[in-house]
Design an enzyme around this catalytic site. Structure first.
Site, PDB file in Angstrom:
ATOM      1  N   PRO A   6      20.225  39.792  19.952  1.00 41.84           N
ATOM      2  CA  PRO A   6      19.553  38.905  20.906  1.00 41.84           C
ATOM      3  C   PRO A   6      20.445  37.732  21.292  1.00 41.84           C
ATOM      4  O   PRO A   6      21.158  37.189  20.466  1.00 41.84           O
ATOM      5  CB  PRO A   6      18.319  38.422  20.154  1.00 41.84           C
ATOM      6  CG  PRO A   6      18.491  38.811  18.748  1.00 41.84           C
ATOM      7  CD  PRO A   6      19.518  39.884  18.681  1.00 41.84           C
ATOM      8  N   GLU A   7      20.408  37.377  22.558  1.00 41.84           N
ATOM      9  CA  GLU A   7      21.137  36.203  23.011  1.00 41.84           C
ATOM     10  C   GLU A   7      20.165  35.026  23.134  1.00 41.84           C
ATOM     11  O   GLU A   7      18.972  35.155  22.896  1.00 41.84           O
ATOM     12  CB  GLU A   7      21.835  36.496  24.345  1.00 41.84           C
ATOM     13  CG  GLU A   7      22.990  37.489  24.174  1.00 41.84           C
ATOM     14  CD  GLU A   7      24.047  37.365  25.257  1.00 41.84           C
ATOM     15  OE1 GLU A   7      24.088  36.333  25.947  1.00 41.84           O
ATOM     16  OE2 GLU A   7      24.836  38.306  25.403  1.00 41.84           O
ATOM     17  N   ARG A  58      17.822  45.853   9.489  1.00 37.41           N
ATOM     18  CA  ARG A  58      19.240  45.846   9.094  1.00 37.41           C
ATOM     19  C   ARG A  58      19.611  44.629   8.253  1.00 37.41           C
ATOM     20  O   ARG A  58      20.681  44.571   7.683  1.00 37.41           O
ATOM     21  CB  ARG A  58      20.112  45.924  10.348  1.00 37.41           C
ATOM     22  CG  ARG A  58      19.881  47.244  11.088  1.00 37.41           C
ATOM     23  CD  ARG A  58      20.718  47.346  12.325  1.00 37.41           C
ATOM     24  NE  ARG A  58      22.138  47.431  12.022  1.00 37.41           N
ATOM     25  CZ  ARG A  58      23.092  47.481  12.943  1.00 37.41           C
ATOM     26  NH1 ARG A  58      22.768  47.444  14.212  1.00 37.41           N
ATOM     27  NH2 ARG A  58      24.346  47.567  12.602  1.00 37.41           N
ATOM     28  N   HIS A 103      10.118  46.855   6.114  1.00 39.31           N
ATOM     29  CA  HIS A 103      11.066  45.883   6.647  1.00 39.31           C
ATOM     30  C   HIS A 103      10.417  44.531   6.931  1.00 39.31           C
ATOM     31  O   HIS A 103      11.046  43.653   7.507  1.00 39.31           O
ATOM     32  CB  HIS A 103      11.730  46.422   7.914  1.00 39.31           C
ATOM     33  CG  HIS A 103      12.429  47.730   7.714  1.00 39.31           C
ATOM     34  ND1 HIS A 103      13.313  47.941   6.684  1.00 39.31           N
ATOM     35  CD2 HIS A 103      12.365  48.893   8.394  1.00 39.31           C
ATOM     36  CE1 HIS A 103      13.763  49.189   6.748  1.00 39.31           C
ATOM     37  NE2 HIS A 103      13.198  49.790   7.769  1.00 39.31           N
ATOM     38  N   ARG A 115      43.153  24.520  28.350  1.00 38.71           N
ATOM     39  CA  ARG A 115      43.005  25.796  27.630  1.00 38.71           C
ATOM     40  C   ARG A 115      43.712  26.926  28.373  1.00 38.71           C
ATOM     41  O   ARG A 115      43.477  27.146  29.539  1.00 38.71           O
ATOM     42  CB  ARG A 115      41.530  26.146  27.445  1.00 38.71           C
ATOM     43  CG  ARG A 115      40.893  25.156  26.518  1.00 38.71           C
ATOM     44  CD  ARG A 115      39.556  25.557  25.982  1.00 38.71           C
ATOM     45  NE  ARG A 115      39.086  24.475  25.159  1.00 38.71           N
ATOM     46  CZ  ARG A 115      39.226  24.439  23.826  1.00 38.71           C
ATOM     47  NH1 ARG A 115      39.769  25.457  23.198  1.00 38.71           N
ATOM     48  NH2 ARG A 115      38.833  23.394  23.138  1.00 38.71           N
TER      49      ARG A 115
END
Ligand SMILES: [Zn+2]
Length: 296
Positions: A2-3, A127, A104, A169
């Site tokens: 997920p972001e 997981r 889970h 940069r």
């Protein structure tokens, strides 16, 4: 994984149930997730009131009255679901189907609202790359959060700040935008989307947006806007999806219907007047999707 917009959607889904409520009982069904759970985990939370549910980058922060801040990360497959009498809600939608397999269900929060309504908030993570930690004191000073850069939401990330972050940069622009010490919570998908919206190549040198010239300033302005809008749009999409799918098991993928370039290799570019096609390249081992015709 997920972001930020997905995590924010989860936060907004949990907020009405958790904020202002009391944690009647907290049950840890195993001693560890990615990391061991904090010592006296359940004891330090049970009976306490949740004063606020916040977010920093991709971390949820549960603020406890007279207690620690619970920092929670969803990892790869972590999810929360809410069980109330008559409903079973999973806040947030994800690329992978959310597990509801009881084996889970690792952490269970029994919650009572100020009005006495009871709910159960369950953290499920097949997981176990997710984790929960305590911060004693301000969450921002916890080692996990202390080095994080500016949030890509809100107005903090403007043209001047973005230019100062990128100044000097030499790395490719995409790599700089993924650097969590500069901008926190911006991930692979939304960086590709923002660069496309801004018409900037992921390959160009990051520092070129901060060379002091008028053109660079306009480009930095455009990119700052694109980052903020791509995140805001994804959060808005998540919000509507949350309402639409609140009673499903959350098997939908991300907010992918709104993606212009991500996972669209070979498709025509959607930008008005552009005749290019979306290409996939690999940068630092990760896929980048972009249009070389309109992204310079
Ligand atoms: Zn294009």
């Amino acid at each position: 994984m997920p972001e930020l917009p997905e995590v924010e959607t989860v936060r907004r889904g949990l907020q009405p149930v958790l904020e202002g409520s009391r944690l009647v009982k907290v049950e840890a069904r195993r001693p560890d997730l990615r990391f061991p759970l904090p010592q006296r985990f359940s004891e330090r939370l049970a009976g306490k009131k949740v004063t606020a549910l916040g977010r920093r980058a991709k971390y949820l922060t549960m603020h406890i009255e007279d207690g620690p801040v619970l920092i929670c990360h969803l990892g790869m497959s972590g999810s929360f679901r809410i069980e109330t009498a008559g409903a079973d809600d999973t806040p947030g939608i994800f690329h992978h189907e959310r597990s509801k397999i009881a084996a889970h269900d690792h952490v269970v929060f029994d919650v009572a609202s100020a009005k006495g309504e009871r709910s159960r908030v369950i953290f499920n993570d097949p997981r176990r790359f997710g984790f929960m930690l305590f911060a004693d004191g301000a969450a921002d000073t916890h080692p996990m959060l202390a080095g994080l850069g500016v949030e890509p939401t809100g107005n903090a990330l403007d043209c001047a700040l973005l230019a100062s972050l990128l100044k000097g940069r030499r790395s490719p622009l995409k790599a700089a935008l993924l650097d969590q010490r500069l901008i926190a919570g911006l991930g692979n998908i939304y960086v590709s989307e923002a660069l496309w919206r801004a018409g900037l190549s992921p390959l160009r040198e990051a520092g070129t947006l901060a060379d002091g010239g008028k053109k660079a300033r306009a480009q930095a302005e455009h990119l700052a806007q694109a980052i903020r809008s791509v995140i805001a749009d994804a959060i808005a999409a998540g919000g509507s999806s949350l309402r639409d799918y609140v009673h499903t098991d959350g098997s939908l993928g991300y907010f992918q219907h709104s993606f212009a370039v991500y996972d669209r290799e070979g498709e025509p570019c959607a930008k008005a007047g552009c005749r290019g096609h979306i290409e996939r390249i690999v940068q630092s081992g990760r896929s980048t999707f972009y249009c070389r015709t309109c992204q310079r």
